[in-house]
Scaffold this active site. Structure first.
Site: not given
Ligand SMILES: *[C@@H]1O[C@H](CO)[C@@H](O)[C@H](O)[C@H]1NC(C)=O
Ligand SMILES: *[C@@H]1O[C@H](CO)[C@@H](O)[C@H](O)[C@H]1NC(C)=O
Ligand SMILES: *[C@@H]1O[C@H](CO)[C@@H](O)[C@H](O)[C@H]1NC(C)=O
Ligand SMILES: *[C@@H]1O[C@H](CO)[C@@H](O)[C@H](O)[C@H]1NC(C)=O
Length: 387
Positions: A41, A350, A353
């Site tokens: 991610s 979040d 990240h």
């Protein structure tokens, strides 16, 4: 012995830094025509979203003004790398809508690991697109893109890379973090997680070799960040007071990350010897991110251990109500995990990240090569440095 080795390492580093100005002027600019990215991610620009559903709003709000397949309020490090190289943002390989691969492709998906997991995504949350799968996708892309280009004439010439781009491209890697947390999620101890790190490193090396065997020559490898400073790790795992370091981070998790990074660096050194035409840059992203978290105020940031987008708690992180979570109240869907007022002064987006602002800051630190081994700038990383 350990201390002696350490001094040598410092001496070599000092010498190479001292040589940097000469090195940079004698090296040529690379003019990379394409980027091919492998990762999780931290560099996913739409892969997981294409297959498993969009990263919900407010993801993407700062730069893209809506969901853009990224887990951040805006651009990721890979976006800034593309911009710095004068290339467009990378389309995700899995995204069949609106994609343009003329200057590269992104095989990363959120939740990806180096090793294939023995659990499903529904069970553990890890993506089935592990690094070995990403290599298969890359091989397929390489072959099939050229079949379609050779047919000529049509739109494919404007959507797929030229044949010579594969040898001249920059191959970027940012993966490993999820492999480390996967063991902790199975209640493994630090020692148990460390025990499988060599397997991760072997599989990583095999993938890089696989790309080299198909013509890749320039590689840019990020090490893994300080995962013990991530709100989701601090919230999710049992961390005793004695394990919290002076920065507020979970020390055992950072220790494991650094253990992985040391082995990754050694593996890169070995790969450089084994692959005679490869230029491989190892980038110490860990140190940059840690510096940002440890001295956030100095660099104009706030609350580095608290998520900007979340739903309360010490770290503004709730695993059942992640950033973008909604609830139906009186027949109306309302956002219950929303963004903080000003993501541009926050480090963490979040819980897992980084914000666009933090990503940008990290890139500014690393592009000139001051956190790289060998210490050459991003735009010159196609030059092989003989040690
Ligand atoms: C999955 O199981 C196989 C066979 O037991 C094992 O070799 C492999 O290391 C396991 N993978 C992970 C990620 O635990
Ligand atoms: C894909 O992007 C490249 C570079 O930005 C551009 O030149 C090309 O026209 C685009 N292809 C299509 C079909 O729009
Ligand atoms: C890990 O430990 C927790 C707490 O003891 C337990 O609830 C959970 O089921 C364990 N998970 C696994 C995969 O063993
Ligand atoms: C690299 O860039 C950073 C951020 O602008 C700067 O602080 C650092 O001094 C630079 N290092 C070198 C070796 O130029």
């Amino acid at each position: 012995m350990e201390a002696l080795r350490f001094k040598w390492a410092n001496l070599i580093l000092m010498l190479s830094l001292a040589m940097l100005p000469d090195l940079s002027t004698s090296l040529s600019a690379c003019n990379f025509p394409a980027i091919f990215n492998f990762g999780d991610s931290n560099s996913d620009t739409g892969g997981l979203s294409a297959a498993f559903g969009q990263a919900p709003p407010p993801n993407g709000e700062t730069y893209f003004h809506g969901p853009a397949g990224r887990f951040s309020d805006g651009r990721l490090m890979i976006d800034f790398i593309a911009e710095r190289l004068g290339l467009p943002h990378l389309s995700a390989y899995l995204d069949s809508v609106g994609s343009n691969y003329s200057h590269g492709a992104n095989f990363a998906t959120a939740g990806s690991t180096i090793r294939p997991q023995n659990t499903t995504m529904a069970q553990s949350g890890y993506s089935p697109v592990s690094l070995d799968v990403q290599l298969v996708e890359y091989s397929d892309f390489l072959k099939r893109s050229q079949i379609f280009r050779r047919q000529g004439g049509g739109v494919f010439e404007k959507l797929l890379p030229k044949e010579d781009y594969f040898g001249r491209a920059l191959y970027t890697f940012d993966i490993g973090q999820n492999d480390l947390t996967s063991g902790f999620k199975l209640n493994m101890t630090v020692e148990q997680v460390k025990a499988y790190v060599p397997d991760l490193i072997t599989q990583f090396s095999n993938t890089l070799k696989g790309v080299y065997d198909q013509g890749g020559r320039s590689f840019w490898v990020h090490n893994t960040g300080p995962l013990g400073c991530l709100p989701y790790v601090l919230d999710r795992f049992l961390i005793t007071a004695a394990q919290v370091d002076k920065f507020g981070c979970g020390a055992p998790f950072n220790e494991v990350a650094q253990y992985f990074n040391r082995q990754l660096k050694d593996a890169v050194d070995t790969l450089r010897k084994d692959l005679p035409e490869a230029s491989i840059t190892y980038v110490d992203v860990y140190s940059v991110k840690h510096k940002l978290i440890a001295q956030a105020k100095k660099f104009g940031f706030q609350r580095p251990l608290v998520a900007c987008c979340g739903h309360g708690g010490k770290y503004n992180y709730n695993r059942y109500r992640k950033c973008g979570a909604t609830m139906i109240v009186k027949g109306k869907e309302i956002l219950i995990a929303e963004s903080c007022k000003d993501p541009s002064v926050r480090v963490n987006w979040d819980g897992a990240h980084y914000t666009e602002a933090a990503n940008k800051w990290v890139i500014e630190q690393i592009v000139n090569g001051s956190y790289s081994n060998p210490p050459i700038p991003l735009g010159m990383s196609c030059n092989r440095i003989e040690h």
